[in-house]
Motif scaffolding. Structure first.
Motif, short mmCIF file in Angstrom:
data_model
loop_
_atom_site.label_atom_id
_atom_site.label_comp_id
_atom_site.label_asym_id
_atom_site.label_seq_id
_atom_site.Cartn_x
_atom_site.Cartn_y
_atom_site.Cartn_z
N ALA A 122 -23.55 -14.70 12.17
CA ALA A 122 -23.44 -15.83 11.25
C ALA A 122 -22.19 -15.79 10.39
N LEU A 123 -21.43 -14.69 10.42
CA LEU A 123 -20.25 -14.59 9.56
C LEU A 123 -19.23 -15.67 9.88
N ARG A 124 -18.65 -16.23 8.83
CA ARG A 124 -17.61 -17.24 8.97
C ARG A 124 -16.47 -16.94 8.01
N PRO A 125 -15.22 -16.83 8.51
CA PRO A 125 -14.88 -16.88 9.93
C PRO A 125 -15.46 -15.68 10.68
N ALA A 126 -15.67 -15.88 11.96
CA ALA A 126 -16.32 -14.85 12.77
C ALA A 126 -15.40 -13.65 12.96
N PRO A 127 -15.97 -12.46 13.01
CA PRO A 127 -15.15 -11.29 13.33
C PRO A 127 -14.67 -11.34 14.77
N SER A 128 -13.54 -10.73 15.02
CA SER A 128 -13.09 -10.59 16.40
C SER A 128 -13.94 -9.59 17.15
N GLY A 129 -14.65 -8.77 16.45
CA GLY A 129 -15.58 -7.83 17.05
C GLY A 129 -16.22 -6.99 15.97
N ALA A 130 -17.36 -6.40 16.32
CA ALA A 130 -18.07 -5.53 15.38
C ALA A 130 -18.68 -4.39 16.18
N MET A 131 -18.43 -3.15 15.77
CA MET A 131 -18.79 -2.00 16.57
C MET A 131 -19.80 -1.12 15.85
N ILE A 132 -20.94 -0.95 16.47
CA ILE A 132 -22.01 -0.16 15.86
C ILE A 132 -21.67 1.33 15.95
N TYR A 133 -22.12 2.08 14.94
CA TYR A 133 -21.97 3.52 14.96
C TYR A 133 -23.28 4.13 15.42
N THR A 134 -23.41 4.79 16.52
CA THR A 134 -22.39 5.18 17.46
C THR A 134 -23.00 5.14 18.85
N ALA A 135 -22.20 5.31 19.90
CA ALA A 135 -22.71 5.17 21.26
C ALA A 135 -23.74 6.23 21.62
N THR A 136 -23.38 7.49 21.43
CA THR A 136 -24.25 8.58 21.86
C THR A 136 -24.54 9.50 20.68
N ASP A 137 -25.24 10.56 20.96
CA ASP A 137 -25.75 11.43 19.90
C ASP A 137 -24.68 11.85 18.90
N HIS A 138 -25.04 11.74 17.63
CA HIS A 138 -24.28 12.38 16.57
C HIS A 138 -25.21 12.38 15.36
N GLY A 139 -25.78 13.53 15.06
CA GLY A 139 -26.82 13.56 14.05
C GLY A 139 -27.98 12.68 14.52
N ASN A 140 -28.46 11.82 13.64
CA ASN A 140 -29.54 10.91 13.99
C ASN A 140 -29.02 9.53 14.38
N PHE A 141 -27.70 9.40 14.47
CA PHE A 141 -27.13 8.15 14.95
C PHE A 141 -27.16 8.15 16.48
N GLY A 142 -26.96 7.02 17.07
CA GLY A 142 -26.79 6.95 18.52
C GLY A 142 -27.68 5.93 19.17
N LEU A 143 -27.09 5.14 20.05
CA LEU A 143 -27.85 4.19 20.85
C LEU A 143 -28.46 4.86 22.06
N VAL A 144 -27.84 5.95 22.50
CA VAL A 144 -28.27 6.65 23.70
C VAL A 144 -28.23 8.15 23.41
N THR A 145 -29.25 8.87 23.83
CA THR A 145 -29.25 10.31 23.66
C THR A 145 -28.39 10.96 24.72
N GLY A 146 -28.16 12.25 24.57
CA GLY A 146 -27.35 12.97 25.55
C GLY A 146 -27.96 12.99 26.93
N ALA A 147 -29.28 12.72 27.00
CA ALA A 147 -29.96 12.66 28.29
C ALA A 147 -30.04 11.24 28.83
N ASP A 148 -29.22 10.35 28.26
CA ASP A 148 -29.16 8.95 28.70
C ASP A 148 -30.47 8.20 28.48
N GLN A 149 -31.22 8.61 27.47
CA GLN A 149 -32.39 7.85 27.06
C GLN A 149 -31.99 6.90 25.95
#
Length: 779
Positions: free
Chosen positions: A306-333
């Motif tokens: 909904a942001l205006r003007p829209a961002p050119s992109g927005a990147m979540i922290y983070t792809a894989t394991d780092h502490g309790n962050f991560g969209l995917v675990t090291g075992a690809d879960q």
């Protein structure tokens, strides 16, 4: 925000060191930001988001695990943010060029555009040292990405407490280093980004205002980070996490007004990091709050949209394991937050995006999307387009001519259902075929359709938005051979107006439907090989989608005594020269003289690399239900049902190459004469994955090696041996193959490789986890 830029002293406390995020490059306002080969996945207009790479050590999952890269590639993430570190956390040893190159090559493997964090001022580095280091890094970047697009972020979080680079120093360093970088490779499409602040408050707005006023050259993009929970620990922390999302629009407005006042115009921006909290000890990341974190992530994405003007992109922290962050675990879960992110993404593809998105040379798409005679005719009535299997994107409908589709539902009974809600919606040039049409006097419009599909295939023009051939109900006693191609942004689609009601049944043909083009979709047909065919659908090209078709009675004319001398055949297959094709939600049955065994005749028989096999039901073939051979490798075979075949349920061979990197997950294989899943030595790659497959009453056992003995394959887990307890199992194909509430398949699957929708178009998962097989159990 979770850490300072590479080379900067790390701030003590809960804050983490910077990880990378994958950026979605959407809604760009700069016209020349084309992605360098390998091209980023084709995306929908709705801007969505990328991830940081957690490059904190030499064993980073995204860098070291092909399966991890393939997972993010299948999601369609277009940009990965990578910190080009001088040393890893806890070490003073410099990070070697080989590791930096490996990290960048990982981005290429994903098919993404890089955002690379180069050195900025700070850490006691003199400006000349920063320039020398960045010029060396630039040489490495050019080695991997050539002159293609790359976003170069000049340092990271210069205003982070403990780093504290004054804006005058940051600006002076920019003015010295960036011109030198620009002159190094003047033809390169490199874009320079700064100052990547760790927060947006009154001081930051002043910081960025002073920077843009003094920056020479002007930055191509601004960037900053957004976290909302603030390490909240009191009982009302959820109110803080939710309520502060509204601040994001305030931040955008404040920055844009400040920049406008300083330089008389606005600049595009990235939110190059975002998540709930910058502290891994925040309550939001505790195991008991995963459900809340997933819901919060969906809300956050809605706010970013909904942001205006829209961002050119927005990147979540983070792809894989780092502490309790991560969209995917090291075992690809995939974590709960990862599932929420994936389901909210728009623009990822069912088929792995191409390395080269250009059309085939012999059929370059017309620049005019409405040049055909059929383009002015009204679009045929039809249901909405399905979503791609890896990412449903519920808030962003997409055209199937721009994106490969999710598997179209097929019925649980005897044939494809009519009028299913997942029939594709057409875009691009429109053509119509009907049994009462006329190839001579018709013009291919809805009012004056042509009579045959083949005539239409020869006459059609593929425009910039693709083309769609609508085939009305009826029987077409013809063979179809298509040689034209679509493109990544506009597929050429042949579709039955009502799935299962357009029958292609040539009286005498080797192949009822042959396709030699790229980016072609064949959707919803009933195809019979009873006219002497040895293949129902045969694919020679790349990036094609075979979806929701019923292919049957192929090679049934072969006498059992001739099986050993048979040249082979299949219901659906692709050639060894093909690659990256998708076979989604098809029903394939009665292939060969079943129950006689013919080892060269199979149901779905891919021979190319990188294919996607999902949500199919295959039974009563004289060979294996699903069989790979020749150049097969790197395929995903997930959530299929293969039963009552004369050989194996699934058979993996290498044939002409060494087969590896298969993902074979969530399949039901039962009542097959030999093994449920058989693997030959030349396909027993160390990186193959066999997860959460269910076996029941297969003649020789579960996993077979060379058809000579049962074995446990590498990377096997979650294997079940049990009756799948389907609603009404029947070995002749007349049953209902949905799951009952008592089925052990319910909530027993893995998200790795699983399509986002099931065969009925039901979003996965409906329970705690993905179900095994082509259907989700609906409560």
């Amino acid at each position: 925000m979770p850490g300072p830029s590479p080379g900067a002293p790390r701030r003590l406390g809960a804050r983490l060191t910077l990880a990378l995020m994958l950026l979605l490059a959407a809604a760009f306002t700069v016209a020349d930001l084309s992605v360098a080969p390998p091209a980023a996945p084709s995306t929908a207009p709705d801007p969505l988001f990328g991830v940081n790479m957690s490059f904190f050590g030499p064993n980073d999952a995204m860098v070291g695990r092909p399966a991890t890269r393939e997972l993010f590639r299948s999601w369609g993430v277009p940009i990965v943010r990578v910190p080009l570190r001088d040393h890893f956390e806890g070490s003073t040893a410099p990070v070697g060029d080989d590791l930096l190159l490996s990290a960048m090559h990982a981005v290429r493997d994903i098919g993404a555009t890089p955002m690379l964090i180069i050195r900025g001022p700070g850490s006691g580095l003199a400006v000349d040292d920063v320039k020398k280091t960045d010029l060396h890094l630039l040489d490495l970047i050019h080695q991997v990405f050539g002159d293609g697009t790359a976003y170069l972020e000049f340092g990271n979080e210069p205003d982070l407490p403990g780093t504290d680079v004054p804006v005058a120093d940051y600006t002076a360093a920019w003015n010295t280093v960036v011109p030198a970088l620009k002159s190094r490779y003047p033809k390169a499409a490199y874009r320079y980004v700064g100052p990547a602040s760790w927060r947006v408050d009154h001081d930051y707005v002043k910081y960025i205002g002073a920077f843009v006023a003094g920056a020479t050259p002007e930055p191509d993009f601004l960037s900053w980070h957004e976290y909302v929970c603030g390490a909240a620990t009191d009982s009302r922390w959820k109110d803080t996490c939710d309520g502060h999302l509204d601040n994001w629009q305030t931040h955008v407005t404040d920055v844009e007004m400040t920049v406008q006042g300083k330089i008389g115009k606005q600049l595009p921006y990235f939110i190059s990091e975002w998540n709930a909290d910058s502290s891994a000890t925040s309550p939001v990341y505790k195991d008991g709050n995963t459900g809340y974190l997933a819901a919060w992530t969906t809300k956050a994405i809605d706010h970013l949209r909904a942001l205006r003007p829209a961002p050119s992109g927005a990147m979540i922290y983070t792809a894989t394991d780092h502490g309790n962050f991560g969209l995917v675990t090291g075992a690809d879960q995939v974590t709960a937050q990862g599932r929420a992110f994936q389901q909210a993404m728009a623009g990822s593809s069912a088929v792995t995006p191409p390395k080269d998105t250009s059309s085939s040379p012999e059929n370059t798409p017309s620049p005019d999307g409405n040049s055909s005679p059929g383009s002015a005719s009204p679009q045929s009535p039809g249901p909405d387009s399905p979503q791609p299997p890896q990412s449903p994107g519920p808030d962003s409908p997409r055209s199937p001519a721009s994106e490969p589709p999710q598997g179209t539902p097929t019925p649980s009974g005897t044939g494809p259902s009519s009028g299913t809600p997942d029939a594709p919606q057409a875009t691009g040039n429109q053509y119509y075929v009907a049994t009462d049409g006329d190839d001579t006097r018709g013009d291919g419009t809805h009012a004056h359709p042509w009579k045959t599909i083949q005539h239409t295939a020869q006459r059609l023009t593929v425009g910039s938005k693709g083309a769609t051939v609508h085939v009305a109900d009826g029987t077409y006693a013809e063979a179809v051979s298509n040689t034209k191609s679509g493109r990544a942004g506009g597929y050429l689609t042949f579709e039955a107006e009502h799935p299962g009601r357009a029958h292609i049944a040539p009286k005498n043909s080797d192949v009822p439907f042959e396709n030699r083009g790229d980016y072609v979709r064949i959707v919803g047909f009933d195809i019979s090989g009873s006219g002497g065919a040895w293949s129902g659908i045969l694919i020679w090209g790349r990036h094609n989608v075979i979806q929701g078709d019923h292919v049957h009675d192929v090679l049934t004319h072969i006498a059992p005594k001739d099986c050993d001398g048979s040249p082979g055949g299949q219901g659906i297959g692709d050639d060894a020269s093909a690659s990256d094709n998708a076979f989604l939600g098809n029903r394939v049955d009665h292939i060969g003289p079943y129950p006689t065994e013919c080892e060269y005749i199979h149901g779905i028989y891919p021979s190319g690399g990188g294919d996607l096999i999902q949500n199919n039901i295959v039974f009563r073939t004289s060979g294996s239900g699903i069989r790979f051979n020749h150049n097969a490798k790197g395929a995903t075979i997930a959530n299929n049902l293969s039963f009552a075949n004369a050989d194996h349920g699934i058979y993996i061979t290498g044939g002409d190459s060494t087969a590896d990197h298969f993902v074979i997950d969530n399949n039901i294989v039962r009542d097959n004469a030999m093994y449920g899943i058989n693997v030959r030595d030349d396909a027993n790659g160390a990186h193959n994955q066999y997860r959460n497959n269910l076996f029941y009453k297969n003649g020789k056992g579960k996993y077979g090696l060379n058809n000579s003995g049962e074995f446990t394959p590498p990377n096997a887990s979650g294997t079940l041996s049990a009756d799948p307890r389907l609603v009404n199992y029947a070995a002749d194909g007349t049953g209902d193959y949905h799951l009952t509430a008592a089925s052990p398949c319910v909530d027993a699957g893995t998200s790795t490789g699983a399509p986002a929708d099931d065969l009925d178009g039901v979003t996965r998962p409906k329970g705690r986890a993905v179900d095994i097989g082509p259907y989700e159990f609906t409560r």
